[in-house]
Design an enzyme around this catalytic site. Sequence first.
Site, mmCIF file in Angstrom:
data_model
loop_
_atom_site.group_PDB
_atom_site.id
_atom_site.type_symbol
_atom_site.label_atom_id
_atom_site.label_comp_id
_atom_site.label_asym_id
_atom_site.label_seq_id
_atom_site.Cartn_x
_atom_site.Cartn_y
_atom_site.Cartn_z
ATOM 1 N N TYR A 1 -57.526 2.885 -2.571
ATOM 2 C CA TYR A 1 -58.274 2.759 -3.827
ATOM 3 C C TYR A 1 -57.824 1.486 -4.534
ATOM 4 O O TYR A 1 -56.660 1.080 -4.426
ATOM 5 C CB TYR A 1 -57.962 3.910 -4.779
ATOM 6 C CG TYR A 1 -58.540 5.249 -4.420
ATOM 7 C CD1 TYR A 1 -59.799 5.631 -4.859
ATOM 8 C CD2 TYR A 1 -57.820 6.166 -3.667
ATOM 9 C CE1 TYR A 1 -60.321 6.886 -4.556
ATOM 10 C CE2 TYR A 1 -58.330 7.420 -3.357
ATOM 11 C CZ TYR A 1 -59.577 7.768 -3.804
ATOM 12 O OH TYR A 1 -60.091 9.008 -3.513
ATOM 13 N N TYR B 1 -56.833 9.434 2.892
ATOM 14 C CA TYR B 1 -55.976 8.876 1.842
ATOM 15 C C TYR B 1 -54.617 9.581 1.846
ATOM 16 O O TYR B 1 -54.551 10.806 1.716
ATOM 17 C CB TYR B 1 -56.696 9.056 0.494
ATOM 18 C CG TYR B 1 -55.866 8.721 -0.704
ATOM 19 C CD1 TYR B 1 -55.541 7.408 -0.994
ATOM 20 C CD2 TYR B 1 -55.404 9.712 -1.560
ATOM 21 C CE1 TYR B 1 -54.775 7.087 -2.101
ATOM 22 C CE2 TYR B 1 -54.641 9.419 -2.680
ATOM 23 C CZ TYR B 1 -54.336 8.105 -2.934
ATOM 24 O OH TYR B 1 -53.576 7.792 -4.030
ATOM 25 N N ARG C 1 -55.280 13.193 2.617
ATOM 26 C CA ARG C 1 -56.531 13.835 2.204
ATOM 27 C C ARG C 1 -57.627 13.519 3.226
ATOM 28 O O ARG C 1 -57.749 12.388 3.694
ATOM 29 C CB ARG C 1 -56.994 13.299 0.837
ATOM 30 C CG ARG C 1 -56.024 13.539 -0.301
ATOM 31 C CD ARG C 1 -56.480 14.558 -1.334
ATOM 32 N NE ARG C 1 -57.354 15.585 -0.877
ATOM 33 C CZ ARG C 1 -58.611 15.803 -1.316
ATOM 34 N NH1 ARG C 1 -59.125 15.025 -2.223
ATOM 35 N NH2 ARG C 1 -59.324 16.803 -0.854
ATOM 36 N N HIS D 1 -63.171 11.487 1.748
ATOM 37 C CA HIS D 1 -64.011 12.157 0.754
ATOM 38 C C HIS D 1 -64.568 11.147 -0.247
ATOM 39 O O HIS D 1 -64.003 10.074 -0.450
ATOM 40 C CB HIS D 1 -63.221 13.242 0.004
ATOM 41 C CG HIS D 1 -62.050 12.698 -0.754
ATOM 42 N ND1 HIS D 1 -60.858 12.363 -0.144
ATOM 43 C CD2 HIS D 1 -61.891 12.397 -2.074
ATOM 44 C CE1 HIS D 1 -60.019 11.897 -1.044
ATOM 45 N NE2 HIS D 1 -60.620 11.893 -2.238
ATOM 46 N N HIS E 1 -65.745 11.120 -4.285
ATOM 47 C CA HIS E 1 -65.767 11.863 -5.555
ATOM 48 C C HIS E 1 -67.139 11.702 -6.195
ATOM 49 O O HIS E 1 -67.690 10.603 -6.223
ATOM 50 C CB HIS E 1 -64.711 11.313 -6.516
ATOM 51 C CG HIS E 1 -63.309 11.489 -6.015
ATOM 52 N ND1 HIS E 1 -62.534 12.581 -6.319
ATOM 53 C CD2 HIS E 1 -62.535 10.700 -5.228
ATOM 54 C CE1 HIS E 1 -61.342 12.463 -5.739
ATOM 55 N NE2 HIS E 1 -61.327 11.329 -5.075
HETATM 56 O O1 LIG Z 1 -54.826 15.053 -7.021
HETATM 57 C C1 LIG Z 1 -54.550 13.933 -6.626
HETATM 58 O O2 LIG Z 1 -53.439 13.439 -6.808
HETATM 59 C C2 LIG Z 1 -55.561 13.136 -5.876
HETATM 60 C C3 LIG Z 1 -55.358 11.807 -5.614
HETATM 61 C C4 LIG Z 1 -56.307 11.069 -4.933
HETATM 62 C C5 LIG Z 1 -57.459 11.668 -4.488
HETATM 63 O O3 LIG Z 1 -58.409 11.012 -3.819
HETATM 64 C C6 LIG Z 1 -57.654 12.996 -4.765
HETATM 65 O O4 LIG Z 1 -58.801 13.532 -4.339
HETATM 66 C C7 LIG Z 1 -56.713 13.732 -5.457
#
Ligand SMILES: O=C(O)c1ccc(O)c(O)c1
Length: 273
Positions: free
Chosen positions: A140, A179, A189, A192, A194
Amino acid sequence: MTDKDQGPEEAFVHLTPKGPDDAADTQADLNQEMARITEQYDASGAPETQPRLDYAPYRSSILRHPTKDPHHTDPETIELYAPAFGERDVHRLESDLTIQSGGEPIGERIKIRGRVLDGDGRPVRNQLVEIWQANAAGRYIHKRDQHPAPIDPNFTGVGRCITGDDGSYEFVTIKPGPYPWKNHHNAWRPAHVHFSLFGTDFTQRMITQMYFPSDPLFALDPIYQSIVDPKARERLVAEYDHDVSEHEWLLGYKWDIVLSGSNRTWTEGDSNV
Ligand SMILES: O=C(O)c1ccc(O)c(O)c1
């Protein structure tokens, strides 16, 4: 609004990871904990489409989940100071995340197409839909994401559009990479995107995530697993759609968002929780 309402900024608030000696840091222990909670759910027979708000395997949820009843607001008062969006505020090209810079972002070009529907299957038109995501390398653009994967100078990971009369939305983007986050040791993760839906006013905003089919990380992800109903989980996974794919250009995915009723899409933060 609740303290769990989350935008790109807040998405990066982590708990400090526990040390390597901490039993809860092993994936096996985490899996056991997630399975135990799912089993409890299965035994209860209760239909539950929304996630556990304080789901221990997802550490930040313990800190972030709402602990008070929703705050009731007067819809007319809130309209006096809450932001509002109309069709003319959002440019058509803002839904294409691959043309925001002079150059091409790196990665697998995809289109995500879907409809926003109410519980009776009726289209929800003129809705502001916003997305944010990591780049193809799972990075990110955010000060709290410092993991050693490249930032793509041609990709912000942010886009938005307004739903059409049939409730449809469409984004052209790059498939995000998995991620790495600090929830537990070796935590990744699943890829995905958001999504935020604005609603007709700010108090209705809801936030969710869309996933990609057959991700091997689903079983290991405490956020995905915090939804105990398997059908509700599956509703977060887009479907590959060959009719949406374009020859030598992009791969197509379809994903509908249902705002209410028994087929409601899981939301991680909205004004109703
Ligand atoms: O809850 C979190 O820390 C978090 C961080 C990055 C992400 O992309 C996410 O979906 C959740």
